[in-house]
Design a protein around this motif. Structure first.
Motif, PDB file in Angstrom:
ATOM      1  N   ASP A  71       0.834  -1.206   0.000  1.00 48.83           N
ATOM      2  CA  ASP A  71       0.000   0.000   0.000  1.00 48.83           C
ATOM      3  C   ASP A  71       0.870   1.258   0.000  1.00 48.83           C
ATOM      4  OD1 ASP A  71      -2.226  -1.606   0.069  1.00 48.83           O
ATOM      5  OD2 ASP A  71      -2.497  -1.466   2.261  1.00 48.83           O
ATOM      6  N   LEU A  72       1.945   1.208   0.823  1.00 53.02           N
ATOM      7  CA  LEU A  72       2.823   2.370   0.926  1.00 53.02           C
ATOM      8  C   LEU A  72       3.512   2.650  -0.398  1.00 53.02           C
ATOM      9  CD1 LEU A  72       3.908   4.482   2.901  1.00 53.02           C
ATOM     10  CD2 LEU A  72       5.748   2.883   3.498  1.00 53.02           C
ATOM     11  N   GLU A  73       3.981   1.631  -1.060  1.00 52.72           N
ATOM     12  CA  GLU A  73       4.652   1.818  -2.348  1.00 52.72           C
ATOM     13  C   GLU A  73       3.686   2.393  -3.386  1.00 52.72           C
ATOM     14  OE1 GLU A  73       6.245  -2.018  -3.170  1.00 52.72           O
ATOM     15  OE2 GLU A  73       8.160  -1.590  -2.166  1.00 52.72           O
ATOM     16  N   ALA A  74       2.435   1.950  -3.294  1.00 50.78           N
ATOM     17  CA  ALA A  74       1.439   2.507  -4.233  1.00 50.78           C
ATOM     18  C   ALA A  74       1.247   4.000  -3.969  1.00 50.78           C
ATOM     19  CB  ALA A  74       0.120   1.761  -4.080  1.00 50.78           C
ATOM     20  N   GLN A  75       1.176   4.390  -2.665  1.00 50.66           N
ATOM     21  CA  GLN A  75       1.023   5.805  -2.321  1.00 50.66           C
ATOM     22  C   GLN A  75       2.247   6.611  -2.751  1.00 50.66           C
ATOM     23  OE1 GLN A  75      -0.087   6.378   1.788  1.00 50.66           O
ATOM     24  NE2 GLN A  75      -1.495   4.602   1.746  1.00 50.66           N
ATOM     25  N   ILE A  76       3.458   6.016  -2.524  1.00 52.50           N
ATOM     26  CA  ILE A  76       4.693   6.685  -2.902  1.00 52.50           C
ATOM     27  C   ILE A  76       4.726   6.935  -4.414  1.00 52.50           C
ATOM     28  CG2 ILE A  76       7.199   6.391  -3.090  1.00 52.50           C
ATOM     29  CD1 ILE A  76       7.091   5.035  -0.339  1.00 52.50           C
ATOM     30  N   GLU A  77       4.260   5.955  -5.162  1.00 51.77           N
ATOM     31  CA  GLU A  77       4.265   6.075  -6.620  1.00 51.77           C
ATOM     32  C   GLU A  77       3.339   7.214  -7.061  1.00 51.77           C
ATOM     33  OE1 GLU A  77       5.297   5.395 -10.541  1.00 51.77           O
ATOM     34  OE2 GLU A  77       6.232   4.741  -8.652  1.00 51.77           O
ATOM     35  N   LEU A  78       2.182   7.341  -6.421  1.00 52.17           N
ATOM     36  CA  LEU A  78       1.259   8.430  -6.742  1.00 52.17           C
ATOM     37  C   LEU A  78       1.870   9.778  -6.391  1.00 52.17           C
ATOM     38  CD1 LEU A  78      -2.175   6.940  -5.563  1.00 52.17           C
ATOM     39  CD2 LEU A  78      -1.430   7.348  -7.921  1.00 52.17           C
ATOM     40  N   LEU A  79       2.482   9.866  -5.186  1.00 48.48           N
ATOM     41  CA  LEU A  79       3.115  11.110  -4.768  1.00 48.48           C
ATOM     42  C   LEU A  79       4.280  11.475  -5.689  1.00 48.48           C
ATOM     43  CD1 LEU A  79       3.110  10.722  -0.870  1.00 48.48           C
ATOM     44  CD2 LEU A  79       1.830  12.419  -2.217  1.00 48.48           C
ATOM     45  N   ARG A  80       5.012  10.445  -6.149  1.00 47.70           N
ATOM     46  CA  ARG A  80       6.142  10.729  -7.053  1.00 47.70           C
ATOM     47  C   ARG A  80       5.643  11.369  -8.352  1.00 47.70           C
ATOM     48  NH1 ARG A  80       8.292   8.782 -11.355  1.00 47.70           N
ATOM     49  NH2 ARG A  80       6.844   7.040 -11.443  1.00 47.70           N
ATOM     50  N   LYS A  81       4.565  10.795  -8.866  1.00 42.12           N
ATOM     51  CA  LYS A  81       4.016  11.353 -10.110  1.00 42.12           C
ATOM     52  C   LYS A  81       3.482  12.761  -9.887  1.00 42.12           C
ATOM     53  CE  LYS A  81       2.727   6.931 -12.178  1.00 42.12           C
ATOM     54  NZ  LYS A  81       1.614   6.084 -12.658  1.00 42.12           N
ATOM     55  N   ASP A  82       2.761  12.990  -8.724  1.00 40.62           N
ATOM     56  CA  ASP A  82       2.273  14.334  -8.410  1.00 40.62           C
ATOM     57  C   ASP A  82       3.439  15.299  -8.258  1.00 40.62           C
ATOM     58  OD1 ASP A  82      -0.322  13.483  -8.524  1.00 40.62           O
ATOM     59  OD2 ASP A  82      -0.591  13.319  -6.334  1.00 40.62           O
ATOM     60  N   ARG A  83       4.489  14.867  -7.607  1.00 42.29           N
ATOM     61  CA  ARG A  83       5.668  15.706  -7.367  1.00 42.29           C
ATOM     62  C   ARG A  83       6.299  16.128  -8.685  1.00 42.29           C
ATOM     63  NH1 ARG A  83      11.124  14.489  -6.609  1.00 42.29           N
ATOM     64  NH2 ARG A  83      12.271  15.929  -5.221  1.00 42.29           N
ATOM     65  N   GLU A  84       6.439  15.153  -9.611  1.00 49.12           N
ATOM     66  CA  GLU A  84       7.043  15.479 -10.911  1.00 49.12           C
ATOM     67  C   GLU A  84       6.140  16.457 -11.692  1.00 49.12           C
ATOM     68  OE1 GLU A  84       7.677  11.791 -12.875  1.00 49.12           O
ATOM     69  OE2 GLU A  84       9.449  11.250 -11.660  1.00 49.12           O
ATOM     70  N   ARG A  85       4.836  16.209 -11.617  1.00 56.41           N
ATOM     71  CA  ARG A  85       3.902  17.091 -12.336  1.00 56.41           C
ATOM     72  C   ARG A  85       3.937  18.509 -11.753  1.00 56.41           C
ATOM     73  NH1 ARG A  85      -1.119  18.379 -11.179  1.00 56.41           N
ATOM     74  NH2 ARG A  85      -1.269  16.770  -9.584  1.00 56.41           N
ATOM     75  N   LEU A  86       3.911  18.590 -10.406  1.00 59.39           N
ATOM     76  CA  LEU A  86       3.941  19.918  -9.769  1.00 59.39           C
ATOM     77  C   LEU A  86       5.285  20.618  -9.974  1.00 59.39           C
ATOM     78  CD1 LEU A  86       2.072  19.134  -6.436  1.00 59.39           C
ATOM     79  CD2 LEU A  86       1.209  20.420  -8.410  1.00 59.39           C
ATOM     80  N   LYS A  87       6.350  19.857 -10.039  1.00 61.67           N
ATOM     81  CA  LYS A  87       7.677  20.427 -10.294  1.00 61.67           C
ATOM     82  C   LYS A  87       7.701  21.098 -11.666  1.00 61.67           C
ATOM     83  CE  LYS A  87      12.198  20.999  -9.959  1.00 61.67           C
ATOM     84  NZ  LYS A  87      12.742  22.076  -9.155  1.00 61.67           N
ATOM     85  N   ASP A  88       7.090  20.431 -12.612  1.00 62.86           N
ATOM     86  CA  ASP A  88       7.045  20.994 -13.977  1.00 62.86           C
ATOM     87  C   ASP A  88       6.209  22.282 -13.993  1.00 62.86           C
ATOM     88  OD1 ASP A  88       7.599  20.782 -16.846  1.00 62.86           O
ATOM     89  OD2 ASP A  88       5.432  20.439 -17.012  1.00 62.86           O
ATOM     90  N   LEU A  89       5.071  22.237 -13.239  1.00 60.32           N
ATOM     91  CA  LEU A  89       4.216  23.413 -13.174  1.00 60.32           C
ATOM     92  C   LEU A  89       4.927  24.549 -12.441  1.00 60.32           C
ATOM     93  CD1 LEU A  89       0.763  21.721 -12.389  1.00 60.32           C
ATOM     94  CD2 LEU A  89       1.512  22.751 -14.566  1.00 60.32           C
ATOM     95  N   LEU A  90       5.721  24.179 -11.378  1.00 55.35           N
ATOM     96  CA  LEU A  90       6.459  25.207 -10.621  1.00 55.35           C
ATOM     97  C   LEU A  90       7.494  25.880 -11.515  1.00 55.35           C
ATOM     98  CD1 LEU A  90       7.059  26.600  -7.894  1.00 55.35           C
ATOM     99  CD2 LEU A  90       8.669  24.726  -7.408  1.00 55.35           C
ATOM    100  N   ASP A  91       8.162  25.079 -12.284  1.00 50.53           N
ATOM    101  CA  ASP A  91       9.190  25.633 -13.169  1.00 50.53           C
ATOM    102  C   ASP A  91       8.563  26.572 -14.210  1.00 50.53           C
ATOM    103  OD1 ASP A  91      11.089  24.219 -11.822  1.00 50.53           O
ATOM    104  OD2 ASP A  91      11.149  22.518 -13.224  1.00 50.53           O
ATOM    105  N   LYS A  92       7.318  26.347 -14.568  1.00 45.91           N
ATOM    106  CA  LYS A  92       6.635  27.199 -15.556  1.00 45.91           C
ATOM    107  C   LYS A  92       5.924  28.363 -14.853  1.00 45.91           C
ATOM    108  CE  LYS A  92       5.819  23.501 -18.878  1.00 45.91           C
ATOM    109  NZ  LYS A  92       4.820  22.718 -19.600  1.00 45.91           N
ATOM    110  N   GLY A  93       5.950  28.370 -13.492  1.00 49.21           N
ATOM    111  CA  GLY A  93       5.354  29.464 -12.746  1.00 49.21           C
ATOM    112  C   GLY A  93       3.865  29.375 -12.671  1.00 49.21           C
ATOM    113  N   LEU A  94       3.332  28.201 -12.832  1.00 52.17           N
ATOM    114  CA  LEU A  94       1.879  28.058 -12.828  1.00 52.17           C
ATOM    115  C   LEU A  94       1.335  27.775 -11.426  1.00 52.17           C
ATOM    116  CD1 LEU A  94       1.423  25.941 -16.100  1.00 52.17           C
ATOM    117  CD2 LEU A  94       1.082  28.415 -15.774  1.00 52.17           C
TER     118      LEU A  94
END
Length: 373
Positions: A139-162
């Motif tokens: 269960d934890l690995e599944a949550q980590i995988e979701l957070l990793r994807k959210d983190r990468e997506r938000l990182k991209d949005l942060l870099d674009k200033g969104l």
């Protein structure tokens, strides 16, 4: 005249002789006569001790009457008694060892089986805990995988200033926390696996300890067999102790005493001869040529040399089916063809009237006349 008187005398003598001869011949025809007569006893025994030792007591002497089971003599019993006591002591010691071992087995068996059950239960519980943690890890690995994807997506949005930096940092913080939680969970799983291995070692040790019980049970069985062997020895020792008392096997008179107080006797050495007067009888070794008309129940008249004026009455009780020579210790060897005809004698047993037995003695001889049918 003298001539006639002589002839008359010769005639009278001849007549008397003839009458006597006729009577003698008729008597021999009516009776079987033999001088091979012997008084014997059916119950006659030479008694001896069945163990060796020094004679310390003699209770009966020549001519004494003894009852069946009466003690005739004793030998020193101390050595035999000590042997019995030593065996008894050893048996008691081995029984105590056996009981102590059995008590130890019972105690160990209960404790070790309980330890084995506890070890098995503990290992099973650890396996269940590991399964639960592995499920949590999934269960934890599944949550980590979701957070990793959210983190990468938000990182991209942060870099674009969104998005704001704070929004990204919240997701990043959760992601890093989940990674730390995963590390802690992995450590817990490793510790559980190590504890499970230790529990398996405990199970193996409990099984090894139980195998010791089997070894102890073998010792108990060996002690059991040793005790049984010693009990057999004790039975023999008790029997030997009883044999230090020489008892009469039947009632009768002492015919001979062979031992004295202080003698050291061997097992089987003659001590007393005992005769039961109630079993006295007359044996006749009758020539085979005189057997005609002799049957069981025929009347018999015996004159013993000790009482020449007394006629003992009896009857034929038994007629042997074999000659006396048949059972000789050194039978004749006729295998070489050398043979001299010898008249065989057949043993005939004569039972006398009970009132006459008091006068008989074993070994007496005499003469017998058996009425033929």
């Amino acid at each position: 005249m003298k001539k006639y008187a002589g002839l008359i005398l010769i005639g009278l003598i001849s007549f008397v002789f003839l009458v006597y001869a006729v009577k003698w011949i008729k008597h021999r025809m009516d009776y079987a006569v033999s001088d091979a007569v012997f008084v014997k006893a059916e119950q006659m025994a030479t008694l001896s001790f069945q163990v060796s030792g020094k004679v310390v007591e003699i209770n009966k002497d020549l001519g004494d009457w003894v009852e069946k089971g009466e003690v005739l003599a004793k030998i020193e019993p101390e050595d035999y008694r000590l042997q019995v006591d030593a065996l008894e002591s050893k048996i008691n010691s081995l029984r105590a060892q056996k009981e102590a071992l059995q008590a130890q087995i019972n105690r160990m068996s209960k404790e070790l089986r309980l330890n084995l059950e506890n070890s098995v239960l503990a290992s099973q519980e650890l396996l269940k805990k590991e399964e639960a943690l592995l499920a949590q890890m999934g269960d934890l690995e599944a949550q980590i995988e979701l957070l990793r994807k959210d983190r990468e997506r938000l990182k991209d949005l942060l870099d674009k200033g969104l998005i704001s930096k704070r929004r990204y940092e919240e997701v990043d913080t959760n992601y890093l926390a989940m990674l730390e939680r995963k590390k802690a969970l992995q450590k817990s799983i490793e510790e559980l696996r190590l504890a499970y291995k230790r529990s398996l070692v405990g199970v193996d040790m409990a099984k090894v300890s139980l195998s010791r019980i089997a070894e102890l049970e073998k010792q108990v069985e060996a002690l059991k067999h040793e005790i049984m062997a010693l009990e057999k020895q004790k039975e023999n020792a008790l029997r030997n102790l009883e044999y230090t008392h020489l008892e009469a096997p039947f009632s009768g008179y002492i015919a001979k005493r062979f031992i004295n107080v202080g003698d050291v006797v061997r097992a089987g050495q003659p001590a007393f001869s005992l005769i039961n007067p109630e079993t006295l009888y007359v044996e006749v070794l009758l020539e085979e040529t005189k057997l005609k008309g002799i049957k069981k129940g025929n009347k018999a008249y015996v004159r013993l040399d000790a009482y020449p004026d007394i006629v003992f009455e009896g009857e034929v009780q038994e007629i042997s089916p074999a000659s006396a020579a048949t059972f000789a210790l050194a039978p004749r060897d006729v295998s070489a063809g050398e043979f001299t005809k010898v008249v065989q004698r057949i043993p005939v047993k004569i039972k006398l009237k009970d009132k006459d037995k008091d006068m008989l003695r074993v070994g007496m001889g005499g003469r017998v006349e058996i009425k033929r049918e």
